[in-house]
Each structure stands twice: as structure tokens, then as C-alpha cells.
Design an enzyme around this catalytic site. Structure first.
Site, mmCIF file in Angstrom:
data_model
loop_
_atom_site.group_PDB
_atom_site.id
_atom_site.type_symbol
_atom_site.label_atom_id
_atom_site.label_comp_id
_atom_site.label_asym_id
_atom_site.label_seq_id
_atom_site.Cartn_x
_atom_site.Cartn_y
_atom_site.Cartn_z
ATOM 1 N N HIS A 72 0.843 -1.197 0.000
ATOM 2 C CA HIS A 72 0.000 0.000 0.000
ATOM 3 C C HIS A 72 0.876 1.245 0.000
ATOM 4 O O HIS A 72 1.828 1.337 0.761
ATOM 5 C CB HIS A 72 -0.900 0.025 1.240
ATOM 6 C CG HIS A 72 -2.027 -0.963 1.185
ATOM 7 N ND1 HIS A 72 -3.237 -0.765 1.775
ATOM 8 C CD2 HIS A 72 -2.106 -2.185 0.589
ATOM 9 C CE1 HIS A 72 -4.034 -1.805 1.554
ATOM 10 N NE2 HIS A 72 -3.356 -2.683 0.849
ATOM 11 N N TYR A 216 -9.443 5.261 7.154
ATOM 12 C CA TYR A 216 -9.656 5.634 8.556
ATOM 13 C C TYR A 216 -10.700 6.745 8.557
ATOM 14 O O TYR A 216 -10.463 7.808 7.984
ATOM 15 C CB TYR A 216 -8.367 6.178 9.172
ATOM 16 C CG TYR A 216 -7.278 5.149 9.395
ATOM 17 C CD1 TYR A 216 -6.434 4.740 8.369
ATOM 18 C CD2 TYR A 216 -7.065 4.605 10.671
ATOM 19 C CE1 TYR A 216 -5.424 3.811 8.588
ATOM 20 C CE2 TYR A 216 -6.059 3.672 10.895
ATOM 21 C CZ TYR A 216 -5.251 3.285 9.858
ATOM 22 O OH TYR A 216 -4.244 2.360 10.081
ATOM 23 N N PRO A 308 -4.401 0.283 18.548
ATOM 24 C CA PRO A 308 -4.134 -0.188 17.191
ATOM 25 C C PRO A 308 -4.223 0.874 16.090
ATOM 26 O O PRO A 308 -3.860 0.602 14.952
ATOM 27 C CB PRO A 308 -5.206 -1.268 16.972
ATOM 28 C CG PRO A 308 -6.292 -0.923 17.930
ATOM 29 C CD PRO A 308 -5.642 -0.289 19.105
ATOM 30 N N LYS A 312 1.044 0.013 14.957
ATOM 31 C CA LYS A 312 2.451 -0.043 15.343
ATOM 32 C C LYS A 312 2.841 -1.265 16.176
ATOM 33 O O LYS A 312 4.034 -1.539 16.351
ATOM 34 C CB LYS A 312 2.813 1.214 16.172
ATOM 35 C CG LYS A 312 2.818 2.483 15.359
ATOM 36 C CD LYS A 312 4.053 2.550 14.489
ATOM 37 C CE LYS A 312 3.889 3.485 13.339
ATOM 38 N NZ LYS A 312 3.960 2.854 12.026
ATOM 39 N N TYR A 400 3.786 6.716 9.898
ATOM 40 C CA TYR A 400 2.998 5.536 9.522
ATOM 41 C C TYR A 400 3.860 4.484 8.827
ATOM 42 O O TYR A 400 3.778 3.294 9.130
ATOM 43 C CB TYR A 400 1.817 5.953 8.626
ATOM 44 C CG TYR A 400 0.725 4.910 8.579
ATOM 45 C CD1 TYR A 400 -0.370 4.991 9.427
ATOM 46 C CD2 TYR A 400 0.800 3.828 7.712
ATOM 47 C CE1 TYR A 400 -1.366 4.028 9.405
ATOM 48 C CE2 TYR A 400 -0.187 2.854 7.680
ATOM 49 C CZ TYR A 400 -1.264 2.957 8.531
ATOM 50 O OH TYR A 400 -2.240 2.001 8.507
HETATM 51 C C1 PHB Z 1 -5.768 -4.438 10.642
HETATM 52 O O1 PHB Z 1 -5.881 -4.707 9.441
HETATM 53 O O2 PHB Z 1 -5.974 -5.264 11.524
HETATM 54 C C2 PHB Z 1 -5.395 -3.057 11.034
HETATM 55 C C3 PHB Z 1 -5.039 -2.146 10.064
HETATM 56 C C4 PHB Z 1 -4.696 -0.841 10.441
HETATM 57 C C5 PHB Z 1 -4.711 -0.503 11.768
HETATM 58 C C6 PHB Z 1 -5.052 -1.419 12.733
HETATM 59 C C7 PHB Z 1 -5.398 -2.715 12.370
HETATM 60 O O3 PHB Z 1 -4.399 0.766 12.123
#
Ligand code: PHB
Length: 422
Positions: A72, A216, A308, A312, A400
Site C-alpha cells: 500500500h 480511517y 491499534p 504499530k 505511519y
Molecule cells: C488491521 O488490518 O488489523 C489493522 C489495520 C490498520 C490498523 C489497525 C489494524 O491501524
């Protein structure tokens, strides 16, 4: 039993450490409480920083990740009914992330370790750590253990005797609930905690990806995240009450909530599918200082937890064991302990920065329902700023994709940016 490095915990931190040590000719034994099947089938996090992916590749365990993982180059921040892309790769001079499940990383590591004759004892519970301040620390453990999740207790099958593993060093990679951290005496250990007033409701869905990049979203009703696991399996989350139960959420109610939170003015539609798993996780930040005492070292979730939102968790564990493998290598090849002595300080610098980023992402993207509208309006203003200022989006992007694995690399990075000599 005797080994050079005794490792409690066979998740990503413990298994990767064992692999890195093996490549340097250092022997280790890993004790893992769960069965191999349980670890390999428990779905956890899924985002690998650029440096994490590179380390797996360099050490010969990145082949399936490169084949099956998804690269990505950006993420979307969605608010006010509109999506805004953060071009992570463009803003960081070509760096990217990989979406590849943590349990897939662990599977690849198990295969590599077991093929190389490595010792991973599954269903083994560490019961006690001893002599940590001597040159022969010990892990006492019992085999045939299993975790009774309902009772929150470890149980044993048959009449497993207690055994002792004598080591040069002990490493606690046993997660937040493992026994190792408590072996650092109370008067030496400081624990920093922040608990957030919400949790994440996570679902696994059969079906094609709803989007090419992670989304997000912040909505009046709360946060939502669209992620993926594979071309056939998708991972979605939404903010919920941490005390809520999955039983209160029939599938249709979940889709309704996700549709509302992810709605855009231009009528974006969410790809739906069969939900085959639901879970709720609480959110906290936690850091234990120091991460070492005597000949015991902590790595990964045993030492620190991040919410989460910044993706990280596993990446921090990987960075810890990379530092530790170098320190142990220095000790076994020269007898010097300089890198081991600075382990805690080296790791904590990066841990605090990743914790800051995770806390910041969490604070910007969730509804604090008990607070007034002022806070929410500031969050929207912050999102507007982050997605419209190149400086602010660069800051998000570089965090990130991952800060440098070790601090000396930071100097290198700023020398590059200013065009200075290296
Ligand atoms: C996930 O795919 O589990 C995931 C992706 C991004 C995040 C947290 C979890 O910030």
C-alpha cells in the site's frame, strides 16, 4: 536443559528473535503457551512498516509476504463525508507498507525455525524466573499447558513435572499478560498507562476488498476502519463501548453502523459479505521502564502496548528484537555488553515516539462522547489541517511507514534531507 538464550513467548517477537539469533550462530529455546495451531489461526494485526518488511526479506523469511501481501502506498482519511488521500510513498521518498497478517508472519517464522532444527516448545507455561542477576538465569516451566480463557487461568494436562531451562540470557516476549514483566522488581519498574474510553469492534468478512487502500474514518457516531487481509477476506473495525458484547450486534446492525460512519457525499458504497468472526478489543497505551533487569530483557507487548490506530504493535516488537539480536551478537562475538546495556534506552526512545503517534492518531480519529463539541470540532480541524498541509501529511506519513529502526539512522536521515555529508 541448557541454552544460550531462553525466550518466553513464541509470537512475532520471540520467534523472530530466535530466527535472528540463529542466523548469527546463537542458540535459543522458545517456550510458547499456546499450541502451534492456535497461534497460526488467531487473527491479529496486519500492517508491516517498510523496515519490518525489509528485515523479513533480508533474513530470508519475506518470500511469501512479497508474493501474497498487499503493498500500500497511501491511506485515506475520511471525515465530513469526503475522503482525503495521504500519499505515503510520495511523501516519504518511496517508502510503503505491507498488509500481511501477523499470524502469517509467525507461520513463516515457525517454518524457518523448525526447518533449521530450532526448538519451539508449544503448550509450555513459564512458571518462575530465577537467578536473573547472575550469569546463569533460569526459566522454570511445565509442558502440556493450556490457557483456560473463561477462568483466566493456566491449566495442565496429565502430571507435567516442572523443568528448568538454564540460560545465559532470558528474554520475555510473553505479551502484556505474561509473567516476565513482573520479574522486574517493583522498586525498579515504572509503568505508564493510559486507558481510552472506547474499544474496537472487529469483524472478518468473506468477500473482495471494499477499497484499494485502508480507510480511517471519523464520523459523529465514531471511528471506523476498512482494512483487508487477502483478496478474499476483509477486516473492518468500528469504535464501540469497551464493555459491550458481540452478542448485542447482529450482522445487520453492524453493517448499518459501518454504512453510516463511512458514508460519503458522492455515494460510496461498502462492499458487504458474510461476517465469520466478531470481537471487541479494549484500547490502551502502556510502557514499562526499564525494559531490562539483570539478565532479563523484555520485548514487544510484554514491555509496551499501543492502541491499534497507528498499526504499530508488531512493528515495535520487531524493532526491539532487532536491537536485542545485535546486542547479544556483540556479547557472544566479543564479550562486550555495551549494546545490551543500552538496550532499554535505545528501544524506549522509539517506543515513546511510536506511542505518541498511536495516541495522536487515536485522539484525532475517535469520538470522545462524554466530552463537548469543542473537542470534536478541533479534531475535524486537525484532520482538515493534516490533509491539506504538506508538512502535516508528511509527518503522518513518515510515522505511519515507520520511524528509523535505530536512532543512529535518524542522524543519517536528517543528513540526507539537508544534503549534508554522511
Ligand atoms: C488491521 O488490518 O488489523 C489493522 C489495520 C490498520 C490498523 C489497525 C489494524 O491501524
Amino acid at each position: 536443559m541448557r541454552t544460550q538464550v531462553g525466550i518466553v513467548g513464541g509470537g512475532p517477537a520471540g520467534t523472530l528473535l530466535s530466527h535472528l539469533l540463529h542466523l548469527r550462530g546463537i542458540e535459543s529455546v522458545v517456550l510458547e503457551l499456546r499450541s502451534r495451531e492456535e497461534v497460526e489461526t488467531t487473527v491479529r494485526a496486519g500492517v508491516l512498516e517498510d523496515g519490518t518488511a525489509e528485515l523479513l526479506r533480508e533474513t530470508g523469511v519475506g518470500e511469501r509476504m512479497d508474493r501474497e501481501g498487499a503493498v500500500h502506498e497511501g491511506i485515506e482519511l475520511r471525515f465530513g463525508g469526503r475522503g482525503h488521500r495521504i500519499d505515503m510513498t510520495g511523501l516519504t521518498g518511496g517508502r510503503k507498507i505491507f498488509v500481511y497478517g501477523q499470524q502469517e508472519v509467525v507461520k513463516d517464522l515457525y517454518n524457518a525455525r523448525l526447518e533449521a532444527g530450532g526448538q519451539i516448545v508449544f503448550q509450555a507455561a513459564a512458571t518462575d524466573l530465577a537467578d536473573l542477576e547472575t550469569s546463569t538465569p533460569k526459566i522454570r516451566f511445565r509442558r502440556n499447558a493450556w490457557l483456560d480463557v473463561d477462568a483466566g487461568a493456566i491449566r495442565f494436562r496429565g502430571d507435567a513435572e516442572e523443568e528448568e531451562l538454564t540460560c545465559d540470557y532470558v528474554v520475555g516476549c510473553d505479551g502484556f499478560f505474561g509473567p516476565c514483566r513482573a520479574a522486574i522488581p517493583d522498586n525498579v519498574r515504572t509503568e505508564h498507562v493510559r486507558t481510552y474510553p472506547f474499544g474496537w469492534f472487529g469483524i472478518l468478512v468473506e468477500g473482495p476488498p471494499a477499497t484499494e487502500e485502508l480507510i480511517y474514518a471519523l464520523h459523529e457516531r465514531g471511528f471506523a476502519l476498512v482494512s483487508t487481509r487477502s483478496p478474499e477476506i476483509q477486516r473492518l473495525y468500528f469504535q464501540c463501548d469497551p464493555e459491550d458484547s458481540v452478542d448485542n450486534w447482529p450482522d445487520e446492525k453492524i453493517w448499518e453502523e459501518l454504512r453510516a460512519r463511512l458514508a460519503t457525499e458522492d455515494g460510496w458504497t461498502l462492499e458487504e459479505g458474510r461476517i465469520f468472526q466478531k470481537n471487541i478489543v479494549g484500547m490502551r497505551s502502556f510502557i514499562c521502564e526499564p525494559m531490562q533487569h539483570g539478565r532479563l530483557f523484555l520485548a514487544g507487548d510484554a514491555a509496551h502496548i499501543v492502541p491499534p490506530t497507528g498499526a504499530k504493535g508488531m512493528n515495535l516488537a520487531v524493532a526491539d528484537v532487532r536491537v536485542l539480536a545485535r546486542g547479544l551478537d556483540e556479547f557472544y562475538s566479543t564479550g562486550r555488553t555495551g549494546l545490551l546495556d543500552s538496550y532499554s534506552q535505545t528501544c524506549l526512545r522509539r517506543v515513546w515516539k511510536a506511542s505518541r503517534f498511536s495516541w495522536w492518531m487515536t485522539s484525532m480519529l475517535h469520538r470522545f462522547h462524554h466530552e463537548d463539541d469543542f473537542r470534536y470540532r478541533l479534531q475535524l480541524a486537525e484532520l482538515d489541517y493534516v490533509t491539506s498541509s504538506r508538512a502535516a501529511s508528511t509527518s503522518l506519513a513518515e510515522n505511519y511507514v515507520g520511524l528509523p529502526m535505530e536512532p543512529q539512522e535518524e542522524g543519517e536521515l536528517s543528513a540526507q534531507r539537508t544534503g549534508g555529508a554522511r
